[in-house]
Write a protein that holds these residues in place. Structure first.
Motif, PDB file in Angstrom:
ATOM      1  N   HIS A   1       0.831  -1.207   0.000  1.00 10.82           N
ATOM      2  CA  HIS A   1       0.000   0.000   0.000  1.00 10.82           C
ATOM      3  C   HIS A   1       0.865   1.258   0.000  1.00 10.82           C
ATOM      4  CE1 HIS A   1      -3.200   2.780   0.816  1.00 10.82           C
ATOM      5  NE2 HIS A   1      -4.088   1.812   0.745  1.00 10.82           N
ATOM      6  N   PRO A   2       0.578   2.213  -0.906  1.00 10.63           N
ATOM      7  CA  PRO A   2       1.429   3.411  -1.024  1.00 10.63           C
ATOM      8  C   PRO A   2       1.452   4.293   0.227  1.00 10.63           C
ATOM      9  CG  PRO A   2      -0.567   3.614  -2.374  1.00 10.63           C
ATOM     10  CD  PRO A   2      -0.482   2.192  -1.937  1.00 10.63           C
ATOM     11  N   LEU A   3       0.470   4.179   1.088  1.00  7.83           N
ATOM     12  CA  LEU A   3       0.488   4.991   2.309  1.00  7.83           C
ATOM     13  C   LEU A   3       1.645   4.611   3.231  1.00  7.83           C
ATOM     14  CD1 LEU A   3      -3.242   5.508   3.334  1.00  7.83           C
ATOM     15  CD2 LEU A   3      -1.725   7.031   2.075  1.00  7.83           C
ATOM     16  N   VAL A   4       2.158   3.398   3.069  1.00  8.21           N
ATOM     17  CA  VAL A   4       3.346   3.003   3.837  1.00  8.21           C
ATOM     18  C   VAL A   4       4.492   3.953   3.519  1.00  8.21           C
ATOM     19  CG1 VAL A   4       5.072   1.187   4.150  1.00  8.21           C
ATOM     20  CG2 VAL A   4       2.655   0.580   3.989  1.00  8.21           C
ATOM     21  N   ASP A   5       4.600   4.337   2.240  1.00  6.36           N
ATOM     22  CA  ASP A   5       5.628   5.307   1.835  1.00  6.36           C
ATOM     23  C   ASP A   5       5.294   6.704   2.351  1.00  6.36           C
ATOM     24  OD1 ASP A   5       6.771   3.228   0.474  1.00  6.36           O
ATOM     25  OD2 ASP A   5       6.351   3.991  -1.527  1.00  6.36           O
ATOM     26  N   ARG A   6       4.064   7.120   2.182  1.00 11.93           N
ATOM     27  CA  ARG A   6       3.656   8.477   2.578  1.00 11.93           C
ATOM     28  C   ARG A   6       3.888   8.720   4.066  1.00 11.93           C
ATOM     29  NH1 ARG A   6       0.447  13.060   2.220  1.00 11.93           N
ATOM     30  NH2 ARG A   6      -1.349  13.223   3.599  1.00 11.93           N
ATOM     31  N   MET A   7       3.658   7.695   4.876  1.00 17.69           N
ATOM     32  CA  MET A   7       3.783   7.883   6.318  1.00 17.69           C
ATOM     33  C   MET A   7       5.233   8.071   6.771  1.00 17.69           C
ATOM     34  SD  MET A   7       0.853   8.189   7.624  1.00 17.69           S
ATOM     35  CE  MET A   7       0.232   8.883   6.115  1.00 17.69           C
ATOM     36  N   GLN A   8       6.178   7.801   5.865  1.00 20.34           N
ATOM     37  CA  GLN A   8       7.581   8.026   6.219  1.00 20.34           C
ATOM     38  C   GLN A   8       7.868   9.504   6.432  1.00 20.34           C
ATOM     39  OE1 GLN A   8       9.613   5.220   6.802  1.00 20.34           O
ATOM     40  NE2 GLN A   8       7.540   4.416   6.539  1.00 20.34           N
ATOM     41  N   SER A   9       7.052  10.357   5.818  1.00 23.72           N
ATOM     42  CA  SER A   9       7.258  11.801   5.961  1.00 23.72           C
ATOM     43  C   SER A   9       6.378  12.412   7.049  1.00 23.72           C
ATOM     44  CB  SER A   9       6.966  12.509   4.629  1.00 23.72           C
ATOM     45  OG  SER A   9       5.602  12.328   4.252  1.00 23.72           O
ATOM     46  N   ALA A  10       5.608  11.571   7.741  1.00 24.20           N
ATOM     47  CA  ALA A  10       4.724  12.081   8.787  1.00 24.20           C
ATOM     48  C   ALA A  10       5.530  12.468  10.029  1.00 24.20           C
ATOM     49  CB  ALA A  10       3.680  11.032   9.157  1.00 24.20           C
ATOM     50  N   PRO A  11       5.150  13.550  10.699  1.00 25.03           N
ATOM     51  CA  PRO A  11       5.859  13.936  11.922  1.00 25.03           C
ATOM     52  C   PRO A  11       5.489  13.021  13.079  1.00 25.03           C
ATOM     53  CG  PRO A  11       3.977  15.375  11.578  1.00 25.03           C
ATOM     54  CD  PRO A  11       4.062  14.486  10.372  1.00 25.03           C
TER      55      PRO A  11
ATOM     56  N   LEU B   1       0.435  -4.685   4.670  1.00 25.09           N
ATOM     57  CA  LEU B   1       0.530  -3.517   3.801  1.00 25.09           C
ATOM     58  C   LEU B   1       1.852  -3.423   3.046  1.00 25.09           C
ATOM     59  CD1 LEU B   1      -1.143  -0.741   6.014  1.00 25.09           C
ATOM     60  CD2 LEU B   1      -2.189  -2.227   4.306  1.00 25.09           C
ATOM     61  N   GLY B   2       2.769  -4.356   3.331  1.00 25.50           N
ATOM     62  CA  GLY B   2       4.031  -4.367   2.601  1.00 25.50           C
ATOM     63  C   GLY B   2       5.086  -3.468   3.219  1.00 25.50           C
ATOM     64  N   ASP B   3       6.291  -3.566   2.669  1.00 21.89           N
ATOM     65  CA  ASP B   3       7.428  -2.783   3.167  1.00 21.89           C
ATOM     66  C   ASP B   3       7.512  -1.441   2.451  1.00 21.89           C
ATOM     67  OD1 ASP B   3       8.217  -4.884   4.850  1.00 21.89           O
ATOM     68  OD2 ASP B   3       9.291  -5.864   3.201  1.00 21.89           O
ATOM     69  N   VAL B   4       8.291  -0.547   3.010  1.00 23.52           N
ATOM     70  CA  VAL B   4       8.541   0.761   2.381  1.00 23.52           C
ATOM     71  C   VAL B   4       9.133   0.543   0.980  1.00 23.52           C
ATOM     72  CG1 VAL B   4       9.915   2.872   2.547  1.00 23.52           C
ATOM     73  CG2 VAL B   4       8.881   1.887   4.605  1.00 23.52           C
ATOM     74  N   GLY B   5       8.775   1.415   0.050  1.00 24.27           N
ATOM     75  CA  GLY B   5       9.231   1.285  -1.337  1.00 24.27           C
ATOM     76  C   GLY B   5       8.114   0.874  -2.268  1.00 24.27           C
ATOM     77  N   VAL B   6       6.871   0.995  -1.809  1.00 28.22           N
ATOM     78  CA  VAL B   6       5.697   0.572  -2.585  1.00 28.22           C
ATOM     79  C   VAL B   6       5.625   1.316  -3.920  1.00 28.22           C
ATOM     80  CG1 VAL B   6       3.174   0.547  -2.645  1.00 28.22           C
ATOM     81  CG2 VAL B   6       4.381  -0.072  -0.539  1.00 28.22           C
ATOM     82  N   CYS B   7       5.724   2.634  -3.865  1.00 33.76           N
ATOM     83  CA  CYS B   7       5.569   3.431  -5.089  1.00 33.76           C
ATOM     84  C   CYS B   7       6.688   3.154  -6.093  1.00 33.76           C
ATOM     85  CB  CYS B   7       5.528   4.914  -4.743  1.00 33.76           C
ATOM     86  SG  CYS B   7       4.097   5.360  -3.731  1.00 33.76           S
ATOM     87  N   ASP B   8       7.891   2.900  -5.578  1.00 30.53           N
ATOM     88  CA  ASP B   8       8.991   2.553  -6.481  1.00 30.53           C
ATOM     89  C   ASP B   8       8.791   1.176  -7.100  1.00 30.53           C
ATOM     90  OD1 ASP B   8      10.825   4.812  -6.507  1.00 30.53           O
ATOM     91  OD2 ASP B   8      11.102   4.423  -4.384  1.00 30.53           O
TER      92      ASP B   8
END
Length: 390
Positions: free
Chosen positions: A168-178, A367-374
Motif C-alpha cells: 500500500h502506497p500509504l506506507v511510503d507516505r507515512m515516512q514523511s509524517a511527523p 501492507l508491505g514494506d517501504v518502497g511501494v511506489c517505487d
C-alpha cells in the motif's frame, strides 16, 4: 516516453501524485525523458503531471449521489479518449476510479488494442462486487494489475489477471509524517489538551449526509470534556465556507487547516472520520478512530432491499484483516449518540485503546514494506519497455 494516468477523487489524486514522483525518479535513473499526462488533481500537477481534466472533485458514493457527476465524468472521459487517440502514449495507468476508468479502459481495448494498460489500486470489486461483469471488464482491460492488498491480489489472480502485489502506497507516505510530539508542537497543542481530529468530508455528498452527525457528536463531546479541541484538515478548498459555517453553527472549539493533514492526524488523541484512505493513515499513525458513513436514505433503501447489497466491512483497516479493528457506524447506526459512546470509550478506556493499537500492528504486516511506489513504478516501466521491444 509518454505515460497517461487516469484517476479521480481526492484520494486518487494523492495516490497519483506519489506514483508520478516515483515514475520520474525511475526515468531519471534510467536516463529517460518522461512526459506524464492525465486526469487527476492539484497534487498530481504539483508532482509534475500535465492535467487534462481535474477529477479530484468528481466523486461520489451511492446511486442518487452519482447523478450530478454523470456529465462532468463524460466530459473528462471524452478529453482522455481524444488525447489517447491523437498522442498515443507508451502506456496507460488506471488508478481505482471504477466507472470512469472502465469507460476509458474499454475504449482502449476497442480502439487501441496494442496500448499497454496497468491498473494500479484496483476498484474494490474483491470486497463488494454486485455483478461479476465489472471484475471481468477489469481483468480484460489490464495487461497488468498492481494490487495493494493481499486479498485483492488473490481475488484478481483467481479471476485470470496477471497480478503483482506491491503493497500500500500509504506506507511510503507515512515516512514523511511527523511524530506525535513534533506535530503537537507545530500546531501549538498544550500537553493537557485533548486533540480530536474530525474528518467529515472529501466528497460533496458527505457535507450533507455525514458532516452534521459528526459535528453533533463533537458538540456533545465538547460539553463533556472541557479540555477538548477539534482539528479539521481541509480536503477540498471548495468546502471551506460550508465547514466554517458548520463549526460556527455547532459552537465547536475547532481549527480548520489546509495543507497540514499529516500534522493534524499525527497530533490527535482520537479521530472521528469518514470511511476512506484517511482511516489507513490514522492506523499507520497509531491514532484510535471511530469511522462513520452515511449515504442518502433513497440510496440506502435501494442498496439494501433491491440490490441486496452487503459488505463485511467498509473502512480499510477492517478490510485488510477482515475483522473489526476500528468501530464502523454505517447509515442508521451512524448516530451522534453512537459516535460519542465509541469515542469516549477509546479516549478513556486504556484496554480498549491498546486493543485497537494491537489490531493496527497486525494490519501493518499486510501492507508491505517501504518502497511501494517505487515497486509500482518499476512494474509500469517494465511493461512500457516490453511493449516498446515488441
Amino acid at each position: 516516453m509518454k505515460i497517461f494516468i487516469s484517476t479521480g477523487e481526492v484520494s486518487g489524486d494523492l495516490q497519483g501524485a506519489l506514483l508520478v514522483a516515483a515514475l520520474k525518479r525511475h526515468a531519471v535513473a534510467a536516463g529517460l525523458e518522461l512526459e506524464i499526462t492525465g486526469l487527476g488533481g492539484p497534487r498530481m500537477a504539483e508532482a509534475g503531471a500535465t492535467i487534462l481534466g481535474d477529477t479530484a472533485g468528481i466523486g461520489s458514493m451511492g446511486l442518487i449521489e452519482s447523478v450530478p457527476y454523470i456529465w462532468p465524468t463524460i466530459k473528462v472521459q471524452q478529453k482522455a479518449k481524444q488525447y489517447l487517440k491523437n498522442f498515443s502514449p507508451d502506456a496507460v495507468v488506471l488508478i481505482d476510479y471504477l466507472t470512469p476508468n472502465l469507460g476509458i479502459g474499454s475504449y482502449i481495448r476497442r480502439c487501441l488494442p496494442d496500448l499497454p494498460v496497468v491498473w494500479y489500486i484496483a476498484p474494490q470489486e474483491w470486497v463488494w462486487s454486485i455483478s461479476p461483469r465489472n471484475t471481468d471488464l477489469i481483468v480484460n482491460i489490464c495487461d497488468k494489475l498492481l494490487a495493494i492488498f493481499p486479498e485483492e491480489a488473490c481475488y484478481y489472480q483467481k479471476k485470470g489477471a496477471e497480478v503483482s502485489w506491491v503493497g500500500h502506497p500509504l506506507v511510503d507516505r507515512m515516512q514523511s509524517a511527523p511524530s506525535r510530539e513534533v506535530a503537537r508542537k507545530t500546531l501549538g497543542i498544550e500537553p493537557e489538551q485533548v486533540s480530536i481530529a474530525l474528518i467529515p468530508a472529501s466528497r460533496h455528498q458527505e457535507l450533507k449526509y455525514l458532516m452534521p452527525v459528526i459535528f453533533e457528536a463533537a458538540q456533545i463531546i465538547q460539553a463533556k470534556l472541557s479540555e477538548v479541541h477539534f482539528w479539521i484538515p481541509l480536503a477540498n478548498k471548495a468546502f471551506r465556507s460550508k465547514i466554517e459555517q458548520a463549526i460556527e453553527n455547532y459552537g465547536l472549539r475547532a481549527t480548520l487547516l489546509e495543507n497540514q493533514t499529516l500534522e493534524i492526524l499525527a497530533a490527535a488523541d482520537l479521530a472521528i472520520a469518514k470511511s476512506g484512505t484517511v482511516n489507513l493513515e490514522l492506523a499507520l499513525l497509531d491514532v484510535p478512530q471511530v469511522v462513520a458513513y452515511r449515504v442518502s436514505p433513497i440510496t440506502a433503501i435501494i442498496a439494501r432491499h433491491v440490490l441486496k447489497f452487503s459488505i463485511p466491512f467498509m473502512s480499510p483497516p477492517n478490510l485488510v484483516q477482515m475483522k473489526p479493528i476500528v468501530p464502523e457506524l454505517l447509515q442508521d447506526e451512524a448516530t451522534a449518540e453512537n459516535i460519542v459512546n465509541h469515542a469516549l470509550e477509546l479516549l478513556q478506556n486504556a484496554d480498549r485503546r491498546q486493543q485497537t493499537l494491537a489490531g493496527y500492528r497486525e494490519m501493518r504486516e499486510s501492507l508491505g514494506d517501504v518502497g511501494v511506489c517505487d515497486r509500482a513504478a518499476a512494474e509500469i516501466m517494465k511493461n512500457v519497455k516490453l511493449n516498446t521491444a515488441n
